[in-house]
Design a protein around this motif. Structure first.
Motif, short mmCIF file in Angstrom:
data_model
loop_
_atom_site.label_atom_id
_atom_site.label_comp_id
_atom_site.label_asym_id
_atom_site.label_seq_id
_atom_site.Cartn_x
_atom_site.Cartn_y
_atom_site.Cartn_z
N TRP A 153 8.89 -2.92 -6.45
CA TRP A 153 7.63 -2.15 -6.40
C TRP A 153 7.79 -0.91 -5.52
CZ3 TRP A 153 2.79 -0.93 -7.68
CH2 TRP A 153 1.88 -0.49 -6.72
N LEU A 154 8.45 -1.06 -4.39
CA LEU A 154 8.66 0.10 -3.51
C LEU A 154 9.64 1.09 -4.12
CD1 LEU A 154 8.91 -1.76 -0.08
CD2 LEU A 154 7.18 -0.10 -0.71
N LEU A 155 10.70 0.59 -4.75
CA LEU A 155 11.70 1.48 -5.34
C LEU A 155 11.07 2.38 -6.40
CD1 LEU A 155 14.85 -0.80 -5.83
CD2 LEU A 155 14.42 0.86 -4.02
N ILE A 156 10.41 1.77 -7.37
CA ILE A 156 9.86 2.55 -8.49
C ILE A 156 8.60 3.30 -8.05
CG2 ILE A 156 8.93 2.39 -10.83
CD1 ILE A 156 10.74 0.03 -11.30
N GLY A 157 7.79 2.64 -7.23
CA GLY A 157 6.56 3.31 -6.77
C GLY A 157 6.85 4.57 -5.97
N ALA A 195 0.81 -1.22 0.00
CA ALA A 195 0.00 0.00 0.00
C ALA A 195 0.84 1.27 0.00
CB ALA A 195 -0.92 0.00 1.22
N VAL A 196 2.13 1.17 0.34
CA VAL A 196 2.97 2.38 0.51
C VAL A 196 2.96 3.29 -0.72
CG1 VAL A 196 5.37 3.14 0.70
CG2 VAL A 196 4.44 1.53 2.36
N PRO A 197 3.19 2.80 -1.95
CA PRO A 197 3.25 3.73 -3.09
C PRO A 197 1.91 4.42 -3.39
CG PRO A 197 4.35 1.67 -3.62
CD PRO A 197 3.60 1.44 -2.36
N PHE A 198 0.80 3.84 -2.95
CA PHE A 198 -0.49 4.45 -3.25
C PHE A 198 -0.73 5.73 -2.46
CE2 PHE A 198 -1.35 0.13 -4.72
CZ PHE A 198 -2.08 0.36 -5.87
N GLY A 199 -0.23 5.78 -1.22
CA GLY A 199 -0.55 6.90 -0.34
C GLY A 199 -0.30 8.27 -0.93
N PRO A 200 0.93 8.58 -1.39
CA PRO A 200 1.19 9.93 -1.92
C PRO A 200 0.41 10.26 -3.19
CG PRO A 200 3.24 8.80 -1.36
CD PRO A 200 2.15 7.78 -1.30
N LEU A 201 -0.14 9.25 -3.89
CA LEU A 201 -0.83 9.48 -5.15
C LEU A 201 -2.33 9.72 -4.97
CD1 LEU A 201 0.88 6.74 -7.36
CD2 LEU A 201 1.45 9.17 -7.22
N ALA A 219 -4.77 6.17 -9.32
CA ALA A 219 -3.47 5.91 -8.70
C ALA A 219 -2.85 4.64 -9.26
CB ALA A 219 -3.64 5.82 -7.19
N THR A 220 -3.69 3.63 -9.46
CA THR A 220 -3.18 2.37 -10.01
C THR A 220 -2.64 2.56 -11.42
OG1 THR A 220 -4.82 1.16 -8.70
CG2 THR A 220 -3.79 -0.03 -10.51
N GLN A 221 -3.35 3.39 -12.20
CA GLN A 221 -2.91 3.64 -13.57
C GLN A 221 -1.54 4.31 -13.59
OE1 GLN A 221 -5.67 6.01 -15.78
NE2 GLN A 221 -4.67 5.64 -17.74
N TYR A 245 1.47 1.83 -13.17
CA TYR A 245 1.63 0.72 -14.10
C TYR A 245 3.09 0.32 -14.28
CZ TYR A 245 -3.25 0.49 -15.69
OH TYR A 245 -4.60 0.30 -15.76
N TRP A 246 3.98 1.32 -14.40
CA TRP A 246 5.39 1.01 -14.58
C TRP A 246 5.95 0.25 -13.37
CZ3 TRP A 246 8.05 1.16 -18.92
CH2 TRP A 246 7.61 1.99 -19.95
N ALA A 247 5.56 0.67 -12.17
CA ALA A 247 6.03 -0.03 -10.97
C ALA A 247 5.49 -1.45 -10.91
CB ALA A 247 5.61 0.76 -9.73
N ILE A 248 4.21 -1.61 -11.27
CA ILE A 248 3.61 -2.95 -11.28
C ILE A 248 4.32 -3.85 -12.28
CG2 ILE A 248 1.50 -4.25 -11.79
CD1 ILE A 248 -0.07 -1.76 -10.82
N GLY A 249 4.56 -3.32 -13.49
CA GLY A 249 5.24 -4.10 -14.53
C GLY A 249 6.64 -4.50 -14.11
N ALA A 250 7.40 -3.55 -13.53
CA ALA A 250 8.77 -3.85 -13.11
C ALA A 250 8.80 -4.89 -12.00
CB ALA A 250 9.47 -2.57 -12.65
#
Length: 659
Positions: A459-463, A404-410, A421-423, A426-431
């Motif tokens: 996911w955390l790095l890119i997100g 859930a961490v990357p979603f918060g700031p978005l 936010a999910t859209q 996408y790059w973080a999900i794909g990576a």
């Protein structure tokens, strides 16, 4: 004479802290400005007195004054100067003096830089700080006097515990205490606000910089302690779920929740009651850690061996402050406003979810730490709660939190768009998915959990980077405008990005070393070789050496690749002559982010083969590099003008000037 003066200064500090604990609070109650001003003067006086007292004890260590019992028990004339100084806090009495000195330092900083605080709130904060100071200075004077004399004075000291004679242990305790004690400011603000009966968004803005500073120091302190245990104890592990390790980890978890909760309170004037409770609980956990370390109820390489009277005294302090604060909270909670409303899918909702998992994880660690002690107290049965329990309970709580961490700031405040936010992620999900698939393929499906863990780290790095990249909007605005927008972003946005990025780095390090490390325990004689980490490791020889206060057997190993020498590693067994205590000095070779780790065991009685433990630890240093990112992120956030103490007054001055 300097020792007696230090003792007298400690007594005067107790008297001054009693004045500070009563007069400002009474002035706030009466609305007397002059009485409230006493808190500022007395807090500075207490700090100066304690600084002099600490300097006097340090002088006794530096000059090897063995007529002081504390110096005799923890120092030696042949000890290197660095460890003479660090020996001041390498024992119970000296470390408690450092504890109260840091407590007085934070109190003096509030007095000096809290110019924009309402006078009554500031007076009550300083009084609450003084209550804590009074209790712990009394504890030192009545049960743990560091200035007690010996007559006749011994000729030589008993030396410091050998495992504490290390640079890491010179740095670790002060950082840890700055974190522990720093949370006392949040506690004092919470109690003062409950006394005043006024809690609003401004309160969160005032308390957040102090909480953030304490969190930074505690992060660095835990990280330094983990690395010290890793290389000094010769066991090859970076975390053992030791009860005293847990005692520092629990305030960190709770303090992290407090930081996120304070953001909601400041921005949306919501979660007021919960934030106040977290401020009380976080420092309460710090006090609990102090009790566990110094009460004698734990057996640990980190714990101080103490007599029961000290444990009872600290337990009384614990009950007084935790019980008193929670009782005041219960009395005032019903009169506090709940604050603004928000939808579950919103930035507030994401931060509440963060708090839910962090506090549950804290409770899990607390239960695992205290349950064996309570069971032994009630039934006499001794059990051990270790790594399997914490892995099965703490780990599953962290996975959804990290997802859930990357979603918060978005997410937007009050009402967010989870699909949007999910859209953007996408790059973080794909990576993350690609990483997991590649690792599964490379390990032929034998490390599914590790592949998912590495995917989570990516996911955390890119997100973590998505928020600032989206704000810059490089695609539409272009590079020059995008970088200009980046430059204009508040520093707290970069601080959040760095902290979340560091969390991802640490996750990758933990997963790699847990899943892919190799270990060899073998007996070797000079001339023999073993294979590990892609190297041929040849045991060359064993040599006897002498240090300032120890003797050691040093083994030299040569690392070869295809017959060519790559490097040499030395690993040693030391014997400190004064205490006749052995230690292990591991040999380390760092290659990028991975390490080859060699530790010596015992030698055969006839002088033959030596037990050698060899580990290859892939990406292990990322664990501590990630914590540095986190602490640096906190420091960048602390540099944000909106979080600096005194910022409101500065803004007001700038508005008035043009007129």
């Amino acid at each position: 004479m300097i020792v007696e003066l230090g003792h007298y200064a400690l007594i005067l500090a107790l008297a001054a802290s009693i004045v500070q604990s009563v007069v400002p609070a009474l002035g706030a109650y009466r609305g007397d400005a002059r009485m409230m001003e006493v808190g500022q003067t007395s807090s500075l006086g207490v700090f100066l007195l304690l600084a002099f007292s600490f300097s006097a004890l340090t002088t006794a260590y530096v000059t090897s004054d063995f007529s002081v019992a504390n110096v005799y028990e923890n120092s030696h004339s042949a000890k290197p100067m660095l460890f003479k100084i660090s020996g001041v806090w390498g024992n119970h009495e000296g470390s408690m003096l450092l504890w109260v000195l840091i407590l007085a330092l934070f109190s003096a900083l509030v007095a000096s830089f809290g110019r924009d605080l309402p006078p009554s709130l500031k007076a009550n904060v300083l009084s609450v700080q003084a209550w804590i100071l009074t209790a712990f200075i009394a504890f030192i004077l009545f049960t743990s006097n560091p200035f007690a004399r010996l007559f006749p004075a011994p000729f030589e000291g008993q030396d410091l515990n050998p495992i504490l004679q290390d640079v890491g242990l010179a740095i670790h305790p002060p950082l840890l205490y700055l974190g522990y004690v720093g949370f006392s400011i949040a506690f004092s603000f919470a109690v003062a606000a409950l006394i005043d009966g006024r809690i609003d968004a401004a309160w969160a803005r005032w308390v957040r910089p102090w909480t953030l500073a304490a969190w930074i120091f505690l992060t660095l302190g835990i990280s330094m302690g983990s690395y010290w245990a890793y290389y000094e104890l010769g066991w090859g592990g970076w975390w053992f779920w030791d009860p005293v390790e847990n005692a520092s980890f629990m305030p960190w978890l709770s303090g992290t929740a407090l930081l996120h909760s304070a953001v909601v309170m400041e921005k949306r004037s919501a979660l007021k009651v919960w934030t106040i409770l977290l401020a009380i609980l976080t420092f309460s956990l710090s006090l609990l850690g102090t009790f566990l370390v110094r009460s004698g109820v734990l057996t640990s390489v980190h714990a101080f061996a103490t007599d029961p009277s000290r444990g009872v005294f600290i337990l009384l302090i614990l009950c007084l402050f935790i019980g008193g604060a929670l009782a005041l909270f219960a009395f005032r909670a019903s009169s506090l406003e709940s604050g603004g409303l928000f939808q579950p899918v919103s930035r507030e909702g994401a931060l509440v979810l963060n708090n839910l998992f962090l506090t549950t994880a804290t409770a899990t660690v607390l239960i695992g730490t205290l349950y064996p002690l309570l069971l032994e107290m009630v039934t006499g049965e001794k059990i051990s709660v270790g790594e399997p329990f914490f892995n099965l309970t703490f780990g599953p709580l962290m996975v959804p939190l990290l997802l859930a961490v990357p979603f918060g700031p978005l997410l937007a405040w009050k009402r967010g768009d989870i699909a949007g936010a999910t859209q953007r992620l996408y790059w973080a999900i794909g990576a993350a998915l690609l990483t997991a698939i590649i690792v599964i393929a490379l390990t032929r499906g034998t490390e599914v959990l590790a592949s998912l863990g590495l995917g989570l780290g990516v996911w955390l790095l890119i997100g973590s980077l998505v928020d600032v990249v989206e704000r810059a909007n490089f695609r539409k605005a272009g590079l020059s405008t995008g970088f200009a927008r980046l430059k204009g972003l508040p520093r707290s946005a970069f601080g959040t990005t760095l902290a979340h990025f560091g969390l991802g780095v640490t996750v990758i390090g933990i997963v790699c070393v847990s899943a892919f490390e190799t270990e060899i325990v073998t007996s070797m004689s000079p001339g023999e070789s073993r294979e590990a980490g892609g190297y041929e490791i040849r045991f060359d020889d064993m040599e006897e050496r002498s240090g300032p206060n120890y003797t050691e057997d040093v083994a030299t190993f040569t690392l070869l690749t295809a017959g060519a020498t790559v490097d040499r590693i030395e690993s040693a067994r030391r014997l400190y002559t004064a205490r006749q205590m052995p230690t292990t000095e591991a040999g380390l070779r760092t290659e990028w982010f991975s390490q080859l780790y060699i530790s010596l065991g015992d030698s055969a009685a006839n002088g033959g083969a030596t037990v050698v433990r060899i580990w290859y630890k892939p990406l292990v240093t990322l664990i501590w590099i990630g914590t540095l990112f986190m602490a640096f992120g906190g420091l960048v956030s602390l540099a944000d003008r909106r979080l600096r103490v005194g910022a409101p007054a500065a803004r007001k001055a700038r508005r008035v000037a043009p007129a």
